[in-house]
Design a protein around this motif. Structure first.
Motif, short mmCIF file in Angstrom:
data_model
loop_
_atom_site.label_atom_id
_atom_site.label_comp_id
_atom_site.label_asym_id
_atom_site.label_seq_id
_atom_site.Cartn_x
_atom_site.Cartn_y
_atom_site.Cartn_z
N ILE A 4 -9.16 0.44 1.79
CA ILE A 4 -8.55 -0.17 1.07
C ILE A 4 -8.24 -2.11 1.17
CG2 ILE A 4 -5.89 -0.84 1.43
CD1 ILE A 4 -5.52 2.38 2.04
N THR A 29 -0.51 9.41 10.46
CA THR A 29 -0.68 8.50 12.28
C THR A 29 -0.23 7.23 12.28
OG1 THR A 29 -2.36 7.71 10.86
CG2 THR A 29 -3.14 9.75 11.07
N ALA A 30 0.66 6.58 11.66
CA ALA A 30 0.53 5.16 12.11
C ALA A 30 -0.53 4.41 11.80
CB ALA A 30 2.10 4.96 12.54
N GLN A 31 -1.89 4.91 11.59
CA GLN A 31 -3.06 3.99 11.83
C GLN A 31 -3.76 3.25 10.41
OE1 GLN A 31 -4.36 7.57 15.06
NE2 GLN A 31 -5.70 7.50 13.35
N VAL A 32 -3.27 3.60 9.67
CA VAL A 32 -3.71 2.96 8.86
C VAL A 32 -3.44 1.87 8.36
CG1 VAL A 32 -4.75 2.59 5.94
CG2 VAL A 32 -4.45 4.53 7.38
N CYS A 62 2.73 -1.84 4.22
CA CYS A 62 2.92 -0.90 4.34
C CYS A 62 3.55 -0.21 4.77
CB CYS A 62 1.41 -0.48 5.15
SG CYS A 62 -0.68 -0.91 4.78
N GLY A 63 3.39 1.53 4.88
CA GLY A 63 4.62 2.42 5.38
C GLY A 63 4.41 2.01 6.83
N ASP A 90 6.98 4.40 3.00
CA ASP A 90 7.07 3.56 1.66
C ASP A 90 7.74 2.75 1.06
OD1 ASP A 90 4.23 3.92 3.04
OD2 ASP A 90 3.26 4.86 1.62
N ASN A 116 4.76 8.77 -0.31
CA ASN A 116 5.15 8.53 0.94
C ASN A 116 6.49 8.33 1.35
OD1 ASN A 116 4.42 8.99 3.77
ND2 ASN A 116 4.38 6.98 3.86
N THR A 173 -2.45 1.87 -4.27
CA THR A 173 -3.39 2.88 -4.06
C THR A 173 -4.88 3.82 -3.40
OG1 THR A 173 -2.07 5.17 -2.84
CG2 THR A 173 -3.04 4.16 -5.33
N MET A 174 -4.99 4.44 -2.86
CA MET A 174 -6.23 5.12 -2.45
C MET A 174 -5.46 6.88 -3.28
SD MET A 174 -8.90 5.25 -0.10
CE MET A 174 -9.39 6.88 1.13
N GLN A 227 3.85 4.46 8.33
CA GLN A 227 3.53 5.66 8.69
C GLN A 227 3.82 7.09 7.31
OE1 GLN A 227 5.38 7.21 12.38
NE2 GLN A 227 4.89 9.46 11.37
N THR A 228 2.76 8.16 7.47
CA THR A 228 2.58 8.47 6.26
C THR A 228 3.37 9.83 6.90
OG1 THR A 228 0.43 9.56 6.53
CG2 THR A 228 0.71 8.18 4.97
N CYS A 236 1.02 -1.36 0.00
CA CYS A 236 0.24 -0.12 -0.09
C CYS A 236 0.77 1.09 -0.10
CB CYS A 236 -1.06 0.20 1.28
SG CYS A 236 -1.99 -1.75 1.59
N ILE A 237 0.77 1.72 -0.99
CA ILE A 237 2.07 3.28 -1.41
C ILE A 237 0.47 3.99 -1.22
CG2 ILE A 237 3.26 1.91 -2.24
CD1 ILE A 237 2.58 3.22 -4.79
N LYS A 238 1.14 5.86 -0.72
CA LYS A 238 0.21 6.97 -1.14
C LYS A 238 1.06 8.32 -1.56
CE LYS A 238 -2.60 10.28 2.08
NZ LYS A 238 -2.63 10.55 3.21
N1 LIG Z 1 -4.38 6.58 0.66
C1 LIG Z 1 -3.71 5.61 0.88
N2 LIG Z 1 -3.76 5.27 0.03
C2 LIG Z 1 -3.07 3.36 0.17
N3 LIG Z 1 -2.09 3.20 1.31
C3 LIG Z 1 -2.73 4.48 2.37
C4 LIG Z 1 -2.85 4.90 2.29
N4 LIG Z 1 -2.78 6.03 3.28
C5 LIG Z 1 -2.13 5.63 4.04
N5 LIG Z 1 -1.46 4.32 3.46
C6 LIG Z 1 -0.77 3.12 3.82
O1 LIG Z 1 -0.51 3.34 5.25
C7 LIG Z 1 0.81 3.86 6.03
C8 LIG Z 1 0.05 4.65 7.26
O2 LIG Z 1 -0.87 5.98 6.94
P1 LIG Z 1 -0.94 6.96 8.14
O3 LIG Z 1 -2.14 5.93 8.96
O4 LIG Z 1 -1.53 7.56 6.98
O5 LIG Z 1 -0.06 7.37 8.68
C9 LIG Z 1 1.33 4.71 5.24
O6 LIG Z 1 2.34 4.35 4.76
C10 LIG Z 1 0.55 3.70 4.07
O7 LIG Z 1 1.65 2.02 3.53
#
Ligand SMILES: Nc1ncnc2c1ncn2[C@@H]1O[C@H](COP(=O)(O)O)[C@@H](O)[C@H]1O
Ligand SMILES: Cc1cc2nc3c(=O)[nH]c(=O)nc-3n(C[C@H](O)[C@H](O)[C@H](O)COP(=O)(O)OP(=O)(O)OC[C@H]3O[C@@H](n4cnc5c(N)ncnc54)[C@H](O)[C@@H]3O)c2cc1C
Lengths: 360, 287
Positions: free
Chosen positions: B101, B128-131, B119-120, B38, B35, B60-61, B122-123, B6-8
């Motif tokens: 996703i 947030t590191a939540q996705v 997944c990464g 990622d 990101n 990706t979304m 966080q972005t 999953c990449i953003k």
């Molecule tokens: N819109 C998105 N599309 C695809 N992967 C996502 C998206 N948003 C977050 N992720 C994945 O979730 C990880 C953590 O994102 P976040 O919770 O926003 O810090 C990212 O590093 C991505 O791997």
């Protein structure tokens, strides 16, 4: 969040759903590993106390741990820091952190006892657990908050956090779900004072899982040899350098002052990227948040990403050749001048004063 | 072996400027990048391709233009790319994002079962590191966050051993596949793709999925409507009203003496605290 910077229409209904009204009280997840509670849990109990007093509700700690004497002691500390009670879930399965049993245990407690707010430290453990629990409970979670408050109109928590790499702050509410969850990084909130003799209730529950049910196994735990990481975040005295030092050799001047003060050293992100200092010494939004009694910043511009990590310091001294550097907007004392000249003089001045106790 | 990464696509935050009056992000002209966190996961996935011949699907979304991020991932060596794009996703918080996703991942898995979702950590925009954990929870995958190293994969037993960064140490964890991994930063370095990959990426037809295509069970749980968190206010940090007290003097020595004096009189306990600290350290050093 995909779009944290676009303001959204706030929910129009001020009244909480009947179902959500059942949720009462502020909880703090007490992060215990190998018998020790992470200090961020105490910082959060201090913060929870303020929120709970505004709401007129109780503060409860939640402790998931392997059975042992340390748990009772941890609960006593929680009371001393301001908790009214502790939910204690003991099971040998909980000896080492694993997402699945901790998520099951914490989600069960929330479903059963229904807190309106649940706070966790934004540590590797806390972040991992908070996201899994928030998803399980289908509720809102705000990461890395720097300020928490209560909006009495909606009886909701106003959670403020940096966004877009720290260039802006945003305030987030969870209106249509409970509990409202947030994580806060260590050292962002002040450590509350311990009140001796303060007591509270303990409610014990079982996890109700068997080891066979848990897919993930912990084969080993390798403690870090270098304990620097923890030291910087909790140091009382810190001297840090930035790009204004000019060249890597000049970082020695920071080390010299630090050794006279018995201080830890740190620096800005560009120094880490350039390899002058290790990543564990980076201070700021993507590094360590610090709360020292004295912070001396030499050749640091004071970019917002750095500022958010140091604002909790009691006394910030900035040395910068540019009188308009942003660091002078939040430092307490400002020395305008060449850090490579001032640092040696400052080292001498402190050395003399600390040795003799007198002004020169 | 099949892995999904999953990449953003995110704005390059080093180049973000905030409008001084309106406090809005000035996106115009700000380049977008994958990101950075990622890329550590993508590289780890590509290593599984080297080692086990794993097929790497990137997902990706985002808006239509997020296909650039996918194409970039293809140039590094990813095999397939899927863009999840739908108006219904606008304004998603992490809970709604993980729903969209995870639905898409389940759909991908129907065609070809998935062993690992990456997944990464966080972005750099949501931060947030939540996705990642959200996706794992929704799909019932074992969740391995902050992984610093994949130690081994036993394909027959469907087991994986990793090093996971914890507070104060490293956990060695064994779990079964499928699982979700978020890689720690600086654990590897994204490769230069080959010429062949670059050519293929340029010609590749990226699959676009709407919410319906991805099999999202309830559109009402997507986007703004499906997001429990509400951003109420966005603002710039305020300057402290009282600026730093200037410490002046003719020479560095004069300035320094004045500072020491001023700081100690403003913070009466500090001198003693420092002396105690220094004494404690020199004792520690001598013992
Ligand atoms: N819109 C998105 N599309 C695809 N992967 C996502 C998206 N948003 C977050 N992720 C994945 O979730 C990880 C953590 O994102 P976040 O919770 O926003 O810090 C990212 O590093 C991505 O791997
Ligand atoms: C997403 C993101 C996260 C970030 N996270 C962090 C973080 O966690 N921590 C962090 O620190 N940064 C972080 N940054 C970087 C941050 O934006 C700044 O670029 C950085 O803090 C600047 O470091 P600096 O002050 O050392 O360098 P500069 O901004 O280059 O400042 C150097 C300063 O030194 C002064 N100077 C020059 N010569 C002298 C001299 N001889 N004597 C005294 N002063 C002198 C100059 O006037 C200037 O103010 C982050 C950035 C982004 C985009």
């Amino acid at each position: 969040m995909t779009e944290p910077a676009t303001s959204r229409p706030a929910g129009r209904t001020v009244e909480l759903d009947e179902r959500l009204k059942a949720y009462k009280g502020v909880w703090v997840f007490m992060e215990m590993e190998r018998g020790h509670v992470h200090p961020v849990s105490w910082e959060l109990i201090g913060e929870a106390r303020k929120l709970a007093d505004t709401l007129g509700v109780e503060v409860w700690g939640v402790l998931l741990a392997t059975p042992g004497e340390a748990n009772k002691a941890a609960a006593q500390s929680a009371f001393a820091y301001g908790a009214d009670g502790v939910y204690l879930m003991e099971d040998a399965i909980l000896a080492e952190y694993r997402t699945a049993p901790y998520t099951a245990g914490l989600s069960y407690l929330v479903d059963t006892y229904k807190p309106e707010i649940l706070l966790l430290g934004a540590t590797t453990l806390g972040r991992d657990l908070a996201s899994a629990v928030a998803t399980t409970l289908a509720t809102g979670l705000t990461a890395d908050c720097t300020k928490l408050a209560i909006d009495m109109d909606t009886r909701s928590m106003a959670a403020t956090r940096p966004t877009f790499g720290g260039s802006l702050l945003c305030t987030i509410h969870t209106l249509k779900a409970r509990p409202q969850m947030a994580t806060v990084r260590p050292r962002v909130m002040a450590m509350p004072a311990k009140q001796a003799g303060r007591t509270g209730r303990i409610i014990t529950t079982d996890l109700g899982l068997k080891e066979e049910d848990i897919v993930t196994k912990v084969l080993d735990y390798i403690p870090d040899r270098d304990q620097d990481q923890a030291q910087l975040a909790f140091a009382d005295f810190i001297v840090a350098g930035g790009r204004g030092l000019g060249k890597p050799e000049n970082f020695r001047l920071v080390n010299d002052l630090a050794s006279v003060l018995g201080a830890e050293v740190g620096g800005t992100r560009p120094l880490v990227q350039a390899g002058w200092i290790g990543a564990e010494r980076q201070i700021g939004q993507t590094g360590k948040t610090i709360r020292p009694k004295l912070y001396i910043a030499a050749g640091i511009s004071g970019a917002i990403q750095h500022r958010v990590g140091v604002e909790g310091a009691d006394c910030i001294v900035a040395i910068n050749s540019d009188p308009n550097a942003p660091i002078f907007d939040f430092a307490h004392f400002g020395l305008v001048g060449d850090a490579t000249k001032i640092l040696p003089a400052l080292t001498e001045a402190f050395r003399h004063r600390l040795a003799t106790g007198n002004a020169i | 072996m099949h892995v999904v990464v999953c990449i953003k696509q995110v704005p390059d935050s080093a180049q973000i400027r905030v409008h001084p009056v309106t406090n809005t992000i000035m996106r115009q002209g700000v380049p977008t990048i994958i990101n950075p966190f990622d890329l550590f996961s993508l590289e780890e996935a590509l290593r599984l391709k080297d080692q086990f011949g794993a097929k790497v699907t990137v997902l990706t979304m985002g808006p239509k233009m997020a296909d650039q991020a996918l194409r970039k991932a293809l140039t590094f060596g990813a095999d397939e790319a899927i863009l999840l794009t739908d108006r219904a996703f606008a304004g998603s918080d992490t809970l709604a994002t993980s729903l969209a996703i995870s639905s898409a991942i389940a759909k991908i898995g129907e065609k070809e079962p998935i062993d690992i979702v990456f997944c990464g950590k966080q972005t750099i925009d949501g931060d947030t590191a939540q996705v990642g954990p959200g996706i794992a929870t929704r799909l019932g995958l074992q969740q391995l966050t902050y992984v610093s190293k994949i130690v081994s994969i036993d394909r027959d037993a469907k087991e994986i051993v990793v090093h996971r960064r914890a507070e104060g140490g490293v956990q060695v964890l064994k779990t079964s596949l499928p699982c979700l991994i978020t890689m720690l930063e600086d654990t590897n370095h994204i490769r230069f793709g080959t010429m062949a990959d670059a050519f293929r990426a340029a010609r590749y037809q990226i699959t676009e999925w709407s919410a319906t295509d991805a099999g999202v069970p309830d559109i009402g749980q997507c986007g703004l409507r499906g997001s429990p968190t509400v951003v109420k206010k966005v603002f710039a940090p305020s300057a402290r009203t009282d600026k730093a007290v200037p410490i002046t003097g003719e020479t560095p020595k004069a300035i320094s003496d004045s500072l020491v004096e001023t700081v100690f009189s403003a913070h009466p306990g500090l001198q003693e605290d420092l002396q105690t600290q220094v004494a404690a350290i020199s004792q520690g050093a001598s013992s």
